[in-house]
Design a protein around this motif. Structure first.
Motif, PDB file in Angstrom:
ATOM      1  N   ASP A 119       0.831  -1.206   0.000  1.00 36.49           N
ATOM      2  CA  ASP A 119       0.000   0.000   0.000  1.00 36.49           C
ATOM      3  C   ASP A 119       0.862   1.252   0.000  1.00 36.49           C
ATOM      4  O   ASP A 119       0.560   2.229  -0.712  1.00 36.49           O
ATOM      5  CB  ASP A 119      -0.927   0.001   1.212  1.00 36.49           C
ATOM      6  N   GLU A 120       1.935   1.228   0.779  1.00 37.42           N
ATOM      7  CA  GLU A 120       2.829   2.380   0.853  1.00 37.42           C
ATOM      8  C   GLU A 120       3.424   2.702  -0.526  1.00 37.42           C
ATOM      9  O   GLU A 120       3.471   3.861  -0.944  1.00 37.42           O
ATOM     10  CB  GLU A 120       3.955   2.087   1.846  1.00 37.42           C
ATOM     11  N   LEU A 123       0.850   4.052  -3.113  1.00 38.57           N
ATOM     12  CA  LEU A 123       0.620   5.479  -2.864  1.00 38.57           C
ATOM     13  C   LEU A 123       1.817   6.313  -3.317  1.00 38.57           C
ATOM     14  O   LEU A 123       1.651   7.410  -3.854  1.00 38.57           O
ATOM     15  CB  LEU A 123       0.341   5.707  -1.370  1.00 38.57           C
ATOM     16  N   GLN A 126       1.666   6.940  -6.812  1.00 34.20           N
ATOM     17  CA  GLN A 126       0.412   7.635  -7.088  1.00 34.20           C
ATOM     18  C   GLN A 126      -0.619   6.755  -7.802  1.00 34.20           C
ATOM     19  O   GLN A 126      -1.259   7.174  -8.759  1.00 34.20           O
ATOM     20  CB  GLN A 126       0.686   8.933  -7.866  1.00 34.20           C
ATOM     21  N   ASP A 128      -3.898   4.247  -6.536  1.00 30.96           N
ATOM     22  CA  ASP A 128      -4.731   3.941  -5.369  1.00 30.96           C
ATOM     23  C   ASP A 128      -4.674   2.447  -5.040  1.00 30.96           C
ATOM     24  O   ASP A 128      -4.999   1.606  -5.894  1.00 30.96           O
ATOM     25  CB  ASP A 128      -6.178   4.345  -5.651  1.00 30.96           C
ATOM     26  N   PRO A 129      -4.276   2.068  -3.827  1.00 28.46           N
ATOM     27  CA  PRO A 129      -4.164   0.644  -3.478  1.00 28.46           C
ATOM     28  C   PRO A 129      -5.461  -0.133  -3.656  1.00 28.46           C
ATOM     29  O   PRO A 129      -5.451  -1.258  -4.180  1.00 28.46           O
ATOM     30  CB  PRO A 129      -3.727   0.675  -2.011  1.00 28.46           C
TER      31      PRO A 129
END
Length: 320
Positions: A119-120, A123, A126, A128-129
């Motif tokens: 997820d990091e 993001l 850019q 969206d997870p």
């Protein structure tokens, strides 16, 4: 401190008339983005692939973080180095999350840590997870696939990234956007990056230093600004197109020509410009405002001073 060091590195393929890489010696400082540039067949990719031992040198030594790469197991070495290739190289049968998780799994990370890292990184590039982690590479555009390729290369938090013409197969608009992304990420992460390119404009936009090869040998290794203004020979001059200085000013960043502000420096209302803006923008601002100098900013703080003389003298522009 050098993160990568080449000492008299050569590689000659069996039956070849000359070495693909010929006695290359240079150092890549930690946190620098170095573009390897030159014509087709000059040894760019060969030099890059010897760093992570996809190719083994015929002679000479390569050090990564002061360790001879031959002293490390190949798997251990490659887990410490991010690798990004043209057309992303994603595993088509794996989801985006699974692709990013490859190296963390090899490193033995826990599942919660891996999920948080996925997820990091999504993001960070850019994307969206929730939207992208369960998609497959074929469901992404070429530009999105390259962003995932970059995220995967960063997954194990390596200090060194190798990038082999990563944007070579992408349309010009997406290519420019991804170059901007690399600059943004590099300001944030300060990785040591070796970046192979055949594109002069890409090299000028991205590089802290450019390593120019011809027939496997280093012709010049310097900052983009110095290479444009002081090419080592006619080959470099012609390769870089140094006669077209106005165009080149649109590609060079302000930080390549600025000087550090004195300890007691005060801007006194002088115009400001960002360190990653182009020198052409800076020249336009100076001429439009008549200001004697510009204050160069990074995240709102003064990090440099730029004058017309800096641009004119170094870039051989006629005074306007």
């Amino acid at each position: 401190m050098s993160a990568i060091r080449f000492e008299q590195v050569s590689l000659r393929y069996s039956g070849a008339a000359r070495p693909a890489v010929d006695r290359v010696s240079c150092e890549v400082e930690a946190g620098n983005l170095v573009v390897i540039l030159g014509p087709s067949g000059c040894g760019k990719t060969t030099l890059l692939k010897m760093v992570n031992r996809l190719y083994e040198p015929t002679s000479g030594t390569i050090f990564v973080n002061d360790t001879d790469v031959r002293r490390l197991k190949v798997t251990t070495l490659r887990q410490q180095i991010g690798y990004v290739i043209q057309q992303s190289g994603l595993f088509p049968h794996m989801t985006i999350a699974q692709n990013i998780a490859v190296v963390p799994k090899l490193l033995g990370w826990s599942k919660p840590r891996i999920n948080a890292r996925i997820d990091e990184l999504l993001l960070l590039v850019q994307l969206d997870p929730e939207t992208y982690r369960d998609r497959f590479p074929a469901q992404l555009s070429g530009g999105q696939q390259q962003r995932i390729g970059l995220a995967r290369a960063l997954a194990g938090d390596p200090n060194v990234l190798l990038m082999d013409e990563p944007f070579g197969a992408i349309d010009a608009i997406t290519r420019t956007a991804l170059q901007d992304e690399i600059l943004r990420l590099q300001r944030q992460l300060r990785k040591t990056i070796l970046f192979v390119s055949h594109d002069v404009e890409e090299a000028l936009r991205l590089a802290d230093r450019i390593l120019i090869l011809k027939e496997g040998q280093i012709v010049q290794y310097d900052t983009p600004f110095n290479i444009l203004t002081k090419p080592a020979n006619a080959f470099v001059h012609d390769l870089m197109g140094t006669d077209d200085m106005v165009r080149q000013l649109g590609l060079l960043r302000v930080e390549t020509a600025m000087t550090a502000p004195p300890a007691d420096y005060a801007s006194n209302g002088q115009p400001t410009i960002a360190r990653n803006d182009s020198l052409r923008d800076a020249l336009s601002l100076i001429l439009r405002t008549g200001a004697p100098n510009l204050t160069v900013l990074d995240n709102g703080s003064a990090v440099g001073v730029l004058t017309l003389d800096h641009i004119r003298n170094s870039a051989s522009l006629a005074a306007s």
